[in-house]
Structure formats: structure tokens, C-alpha cells
Scaffold this motif. Structure first.
Motif, mmCIF file in Angstrom:
data_model
loop_
_atom_site.group_PDB
_atom_site.id
_atom_site.type_symbol
_atom_site.label_atom_id
_atom_site.label_comp_id
_atom_site.label_asym_id
_atom_site.label_seq_id
_atom_site.Cartn_x
_atom_site.Cartn_y
_atom_site.Cartn_z
ATOM 1 N N TRP A 258 -0.440 8.805 -10.821
ATOM 2 C CA TRP A 258 0.575 7.766 -10.641
ATOM 3 C C TRP A 258 1.812 7.987 -11.500
ATOM 4 C CZ3 TRP A 258 0.393 4.863 -6.550
ATOM 5 C CH2 TRP A 258 -0.848 4.624 -5.928
ATOM 6 N N SER A 261 7.548 9.139 -8.987
ATOM 7 C CA SER A 261 8.367 8.042 -8.478
ATOM 8 C C SER A 261 7.531 7.069 -7.653
ATOM 9 C CB SER A 261 9.489 8.617 -7.608
ATOM 10 O OG SER A 261 9.967 7.679 -6.684
ATOM 11 N N SER A 262 7.667 5.785 -7.951
ATOM 12 C CA SER A 262 6.952 4.781 -7.154
ATOM 13 C C SER A 262 7.407 4.811 -5.707
ATOM 14 C CB SER A 262 7.178 3.383 -7.746
ATOM 15 O OG SER A 262 6.600 3.270 -9.016
ATOM 16 N N HIS A 351 6.986 0.729 -12.984
ATOM 17 C CA HIS A 351 5.975 1.148 -12.017
ATOM 18 C C HIS A 351 5.147 -0.048 -11.551
ATOM 19 C CE1 HIS A 351 6.653 5.422 -12.209
ATOM 20 N NE2 HIS A 351 5.481 5.719 -11.673
ATOM 21 N N SER A 355 4.623 -1.916 -8.026
ATOM 22 C CA SER A 355 3.292 -2.060 -7.434
ATOM 23 C C SER A 355 3.001 -3.503 -7.051
ATOM 24 C CB SER A 355 2.228 -1.577 -8.418
ATOM 25 O OG SER A 355 2.357 -0.195 -8.665
ATOM 26 N N ASN A 397 -2.233 1.606 -11.221
ATOM 27 C CA ASN A 397 -0.941 1.730 -11.880
ATOM 28 C C ASN A 397 -0.948 1.080 -13.255
ATOM 29 O OD1 ASN A 397 1.705 2.871 -10.610
ATOM 30 N ND2 ASN A 397 0.473 2.175 -8.868
ATOM 31 N N ARG A 401 -0.355 3.687 -16.735
ATOM 32 C CA ARG A 401 0.753 3.734 -17.684
ATOM 33 C C ARG A 401 0.261 3.616 -19.127
ATOM 34 N NH1 ARG A 401 4.269 6.364 -15.022
ATOM 35 N NH2 ARG A 401 6.196 5.358 -15.674
#
Length: 435
Positions: A258, A261-262, A351, A355, A397, A401
Motif C-alpha cells: 500500500w 499512490s492511492s 492514504h 481509503s 491502509n 502506514r
């Protein structure tokens, strides 16, 4: 491939100049859809006699166009998606009497997305002209085709004009932002490049549906030295370092999967939803439009919150934060995250706002679950993951992170909530886009 031939001269209709040019352009061009390895498998090209799904055809063309020559800023590319598909959704809401509805809608969708993309990504005009020609060659010449293209072009010009000067161009999005004075909790440029802050200009852009950028701004991040703050840093410190012994191989894979780029990572799931939808054409185009309208507004709200609170990144905190003598927050000047920290503040995670908004739109418009689909990631070559719902993507996600070492869990979870709020607002006020 031989040059395509018009069966009849194209009548003069408003905005049909490009249509005439396209129909005379040689067709020996590669399909734009091959220019981008989408996150899910792209359906094979139809053979003679097979029906072609124009919505998927132009979805893939949009994705390929942005992949090949899109803007360097994600919010600008989300804007391109939103404009193109909002124009298409408007054009498909009604078909004139006396024409074949399917032919009209296919032509209108193609005309709207083509006109928008040529205006926004002019470097791809030749490929886009070829894509339009392929669509129109399947449609019998006549009023349905001509009126559909003309209506799609007209809708595109209207939406383009309405978004002119909205501050979502790359220069505005990345307008210079002065580095704040150092202080406990205050964002500072991060290693290894110590680059100045980016995306601060998003907060000054004009949203599609939000009344203002701070409309859903969450409360502040956990207070320095608080229990939540110490727990956040302790988790990132243990699980997010490049040499972590606590992080499992599966967690490392999740962080890497993940990382990209989103926009790119969610192109596949949205395509799955579009491909599996049996709703009318206008509703399918609206799905794509509202998804990206919500994401533009979410990115504006995200930057507003980031630059309102200016919370430092974990790497800065862990390397320098001896706040209260607690071992969990004592300085570790050599601590390095698994992945390089992006150049903007921690709170909230972009991110995860993305999401949260994506999950909310997909859940509302197509339901929370779907048949299994496989997803790949450009940042994790060779890894394929299978999903049956949208929420799992969000949950991964959030964890990713933290395990990348670039966000605290508080920044992630607040980000999800912010994205969901913006998306719910988009859905509640979507009718304003079609007045």
C-alpha cells in the motif's frame, strides 16, 4: 489495421469538428488501455460481433491517459477523472426521443470523456482521437451517434468551464510553503532529503461540494506526552523501523503493497465495481464521477487539517522527542523508518482519508461486499492479494502506514473518519452536480 472508414459523411453538429478529424485519422495506433497495467485484470478486447462495454472502454482509456501523461500531483489527476466522468454522467441522464438509446449513450459517454481528456491531457490527443474513433465505428451513423457525441461534448465544455481556475493545477497544489520554526510537535522536513512541504496548496483549492476546506476538520492530534501519544510513538518505533524485529514478513508486505499512490491503487477496485454493476449507464458513470468528486474534496480537507495542526512525523519525534523521560519517547537519533516519509505533516494520513472516502462511496453505491477480486500493486511486484469487501482495503491502509514507519495510528484512524465524512457529504449533496 486498415484505416477506418466513415459509412456516411458526418453531418454538421455543434462541436463535431473533432469528430470529423477523428474519423479521418489513421487507426494504426495501439490501444491506450495497454499503456497502464491496471491493478486488476483488464477485460480482453471484444472480437467481431461481441458487445463492447463503453463505460469500461472509456474507464480504461481514462486510466491509461493519466498513467501515460497525467499531472505530477494526485489531486490534479483526481480532478481529471471527476470532470471527465461528471460530464459523462450528465450526458447520460436522458436520451432524446426517437433515437436508439444504447447508441446515443455510448456516443455521449465517449464524446464527454474524450473532450474532457483532450482538454486536460492534450499530450494524449492522438491516442484519445483513436479511442473515440474505435467507439464511433461500432455505432451506426445517424442521429443517435451525432446527437450523443454533440451532447457529450457540450456537457464536457460546461463542466470544464465551471472548474476553470479552481486551484487544483500542479503549481497551485504545490505552492511554496515556508518551513515552520522548530518546536516540540511541529512538522519539520524529514530525512533523507529534508524536502520542503508539498500539497499545502490543496487547502486553498475550490471543492466540488464542500462548503469550505475545514468543514469536517477533526479535533487536534493527541497531546504531546499523553498516553495516546506515547502509545502511538511506541508502536511506530517498534513496528515501523527499517530494522524492526517486531514486524512480521506479512506486515512488511502489507506496508510495501500500500506504499504507492492511492489513486493508482484504487483504480482497480473502482473498475471492479464498475464492471460488476448492472445499473443503467447513467448510474454507472455517476459511480465513477462521485468517487472522484469525493476524493478531490477529501484531498482538500486532508491538506486543510494537515497544515492546520502541523504535527511532526514519527521520524522527527522519535529522533528528537525527549518529552517526559518515558523510555518510549526518549530520543533515538539513528531511528529510520521502513519507507521514506512523504514531505508533509503527519495528521491525518492522506492514504487513509482516501481509503475512508473510497470505501464510503463504494459501499453506498454498490454495497459493502463483492465477489472475490485480485489486486496487485506497483510497489510490491509479484504480490497478489484477494479481497471480497472494501473495508479490508481500508484496514490494511491503516496498518500499512504504521508498519511503514511514516504515520501514527491516530493519524490513520482520524484520516479514515475524515474521508468517510467527506464522502457522506458528497452523497447527500450529489444532486447539486446535476442541476
Amino acid at each position: 489495421m486498415p484505416a477506418l472508414r466513415s459509412r456516411h459523411p458526418v453531418r454538421s453538429v455543434p462541436g463535431a469538428g473533432r469528430l470529423r478529424d477523428v474519423r479521418r485519422t489513421p487507426a494504426a495506433l495501439a490501444s491506450t488501455a495497454t499503456l497502464m497495467a491496471l491493478s486488476v485484470a483488464v477485460a480482453p478486447a471484444a472480437t467481431a460481433g461481441e458487445s463492447v462495454d463503453a463505460a469500461l472502454e472509456w474507464y480504461d482509456t481514462t486510466a491509461a491517459t493519466i498513467a501515460a501523461a497525467g499531472a505530477p500531483t494526485q489531486s490534479t489527476n483526481s480532478r481529471t477523472w471527476a470532470i471527465s466522468w461528471l460530464a459523462a454522467a450528465r450526458a447520460l441522464r436522458a436520451a432524446p426521443a426517437g433515437v436508439n438509446r444504447r447508441d446515443y449513450q455510448d456516443a455521449a459517454l465517449a464524446g464527454a470523456v474524450h473532450t474532457s481528456l483532450v482538454a486536460l491531457v492534450p499530450a494524449r490527443a492522438q491516442e484519445l482521437d483513436a479511442a473515440l474513433r474505435r467507439t464511433l465505428e461500432r455505432i451506426p451513423d445517424g442521429p443517435a451517434e451525432e446527437r450523443g457525441v454533440a451532447d457529450g461534448q457540450r456537457r464536457a465544455r460546461t463542466v470544464l468551464a465551471s472548474r476553470e481556475g479552481d486551484g487544483l493545477d500542479p503549481a497551485s497544489v504545490n505552492s511554496p510553503y515556508p518551513t515552520p520554526q522548530p518546536g516540540p510537535g511541529i512538522w519539520q522536513p524529514t530525512p533523507p532529503t529534508y524536502s520542503p512541504a508539498v500539497q499545502a496548496g490543496n487547502r486553498a483549492a475550490r471543492p466540488f461540494l464542500l462548503e469550505r476546506a475545514d468543514q469536517f476538520r477533526p479535533g487536534p492530534p493527541p497531546a504531546l506526552g499523553s498516553g495516546r501519544y506515547r502509545a502511538d510513538l511506541a508502536e511506530v518505533r517498534a513496528y515501523g523501523s527499517t530494522d524492526s524485529t517486531a514486524r512480521t514478513p506479512r506486515q512488511t508486505e502489507t506496508a510495501t503493497f500500500w506504499l504507492g499512490s492511492s489513486l493508482t491503487l484504487y483504480t482497480g477496485p473502482l473498475r471492479v465495481a464498475l464492471a460488476r454493476s448492472h445499473r443503467p449507464a447513467a448510474e454507472r458513470a455517476t459511480l465513477v464521477a462521485l468517487f472522484h468528486v469525493a476524493l478531490v474534496d477529501t484531498q482538500i480537507a486532508t491538506s486543510d487539517t494537515k497544515y492546520a495542526y502541523l504535527r511532526w512525523r514519527p521520524v522527527t519525534a522519535i529522533r528528537s522527542a525527549d518529552i517526559d523521560g518515558d523510555p518510549a519517547t526518549s530520543p533515538d537519533p539513528d531511528w529510520t523508518p521502513l519507507h521514506t516519509t512523504p514531505a508533509h505533516p503527519d495528521y491525518p494520513s492522506g492514504h487513509n482519508t482516501y481509503s475512508g472516502a473510497a470505501e464510503q462511496i463504494l459501499t453506498a453505491l454498490v454495497g459493502p461486499r463483492t465477489a472475490p477480486f485480485s489486486l496487485t500493486s506497483p510497489t510490491a511486484p509479484g504480490v497478489t492479494r484477494t479481497y471480497t469487501d472494501w473495508r479490508t482495503l481500508t484496514q490494511e491502509n491503516v496498518d500499512a502506514r504504521v508498519w511503514s514507519g511514516i504515520h501514527t495510528r491516530s493519524a490513520d484512524t482520524v484520516g479514515v473518519d475524515l474521508g468517510r465524512q467527506v464522502a457522506r457529504h458528497t452523497l447527500r449533496h450529489a444532486d447539486r452536480l446535476f442541476r
